[in-house]
Scaffold this active site. Structure first.
Site, PDB file in Angstrom:
ATOM      1  N   VAL A 123      14.771 -67.301 -61.623  1.00 27.51           N
ATOM      2  CA  VAL A 123      15.145 -66.979 -60.249  1.00 27.51           C
ATOM      3  C   VAL A 123      14.609 -68.080 -59.350  1.00 27.51           C
ATOM      4  O   VAL A 123      13.443 -68.474 -59.463  1.00 27.51           O
ATOM      5  CB  VAL A 123      14.569 -65.614 -59.817  1.00 27.51           C
ATOM      6  N   CYS A 124      15.471 -68.608 -58.501  1.00 33.12           N
ATOM      7  CA  CYS A 124      15.058 -69.611 -57.522  1.00 33.12           C
ATOM      8  C   CYS A 124      14.431 -70.821 -58.227  1.00 33.12           C
ATOM      9  O   CYS A 124      14.972 -71.346 -59.189  1.00 33.12           O
ATOM     10  CB  CYS A 124      14.114 -68.960 -56.514  1.00 33.12           C
TER      11      CYS A 124
END
Length: 350
Positions: A123-124
């Site tokens: 994520v990210c």
């Protein structure tokens, strides 16, 4: 007679999702995806089916402080068999440069574990940890748009997709910034549990079921506002309000900007990175995509005229050139189906 363990169908087997904790991790990167799998578990159990077992682990175990200052209780990674993990989720951090400097042992664990778990997800800026572990070598991936250049400099073999909300490359998935982890988790739930369960989760969390993986991380207008001068900010807003006009030529726009056509074209390209004609095309494409995603607007020809393409064929050519898909096919894949009312719909900019 030998006893062999019963192999249960996937729908009856609890899926284990392991979230990696480390000092300075982004709390929403972790909690957003966690909440999706929690809601999916409720929906599955209501159907008499198995859901997800959610674990959060770190190298040392115990309390781990997030970048926001909240602490999360974790178990030790050494106590978990990677082969028992269905989905391995690595959050990002707003301080990823310093995290990388101290992440050697974690990267080594990820390198070993990723080959044993069914799929690995970032994520990210968690993509940096996957890249450091060699999991993104010569693969397409994405991350938060503010970190594209840093990822490219540190890991030049990674093929960065600068538009995608999330990217799947075999068993490795990467997502864009922060809330895009929710989009990715919903896609994983849909792949595991089916459309109906994913739709129920989306309703509960008041988000889109599908903000497509190929959708831009931020709007063309926001990109122009980031790079352009204040004078062009005003012009770009005017363009987006007048996309239906057929006379959005360099001469017309130069007059609005109070510049000569030649100087305007040169300055606009220098400041925004696009020619005026290309900018108008991208604004029209983005507007058409938004309208096509609204299933209540049924006439594709009408959308083409409203966005300034003139007719559906011209719009089709533009969609094929930029997205590799026809407008009607785009609508079939991404149109909302009464998921939420206007006040519930999440913006397309993370």
């Amino acid at each position: 007679m030998t006893n062999t363990p019963e192999i249960l169908p996937k729908r009856l087997r609890v899926r284990r999702v392991l979230f990696i904790g480390f000092p300075g991790m982004g709390l929403l990167d972790l909690a957003g995806a966690q909440t999706v799998f929690w809601a999916a578990t409720k929906a599955m159990q209501a159907r008499g089916l198995a859901g997800y077992e959610r674990l959060t682990a770190s190298l040392a175990g115990g309390l781990v402080r997030s970048a926001e200052g909240l602490e999360v209780q974790t178990t030790r990674l050494a106590d978990i068999r990677p082969a028992s993990v269905d989905t391995l989720v690595v959050p990002g951090s707003p301080h990823m440069a310093s995290v990388l400097d101290s992440s050697g042992p974690l990267v080594q664990w990820l390198r070993r574990a990723a080959g044993r778990s069914s799929r690995t997800v970032s994520v990210c800026s968690g993509a940096f940890l996957l890249a450091a572990a060699g999991l993104l070598d010569n693969k397409r991936a994405t991350t938060h748009w503010m970190m594209f250049d840093m990822l490219s400099q540190r890991f030049p073999s990674v093929q960065i997709d600068r538009d995608a909300i999330f990217v799947q490359q075999g068993s490795v998935w990467t997502s864009a910034g922060v809330t895009a982890g929710i989009d990715l988790a919903l896609a994983l739930v849909e792949a595991d549990c089916g459309h109906d369960v994913a739709m129920e989760v989306a309703r509960e969390l008041v988000v889109y079921l599908k903000r497509p993986g190929g959708q831009s991380q931020f709007s063309a207008l926001l990109h122009a506002q980031t790079d352009a001068t204040a004078a062009f900010d005003e012009l770009n807003l005017w363009i987006t309000a007048h996309l239906h006009r057929s006379d959005l030529t360099v001469e017309c726009l130069a007059e609005r900007a109070h510049m000569s056509p030649r100087n305007f074209a040169r300055q606009y390209k220098q400041k925004t990175g696009r020619t005026p004609a290309k900018a108008v095309e991208v604004f029209r494409l983005e507007a058409a995509r938004r309208l096509l995603e609204d299933a209540s607007i049924r006439n594709v020809d009408q959308i083409a005229a409203q966005c300034g393409f003139g007719d559906e064929e011209r719009m089709r050519v533009t969609f094929q050139r930029h997205l590799g898909i026809a407008p009607r096919d785009y609508r079939k894949r991404f149109a909302s189906r009464g998921l939420a009312g206007p006040s519930d719909r999440r913006a397309a900019v993370p």
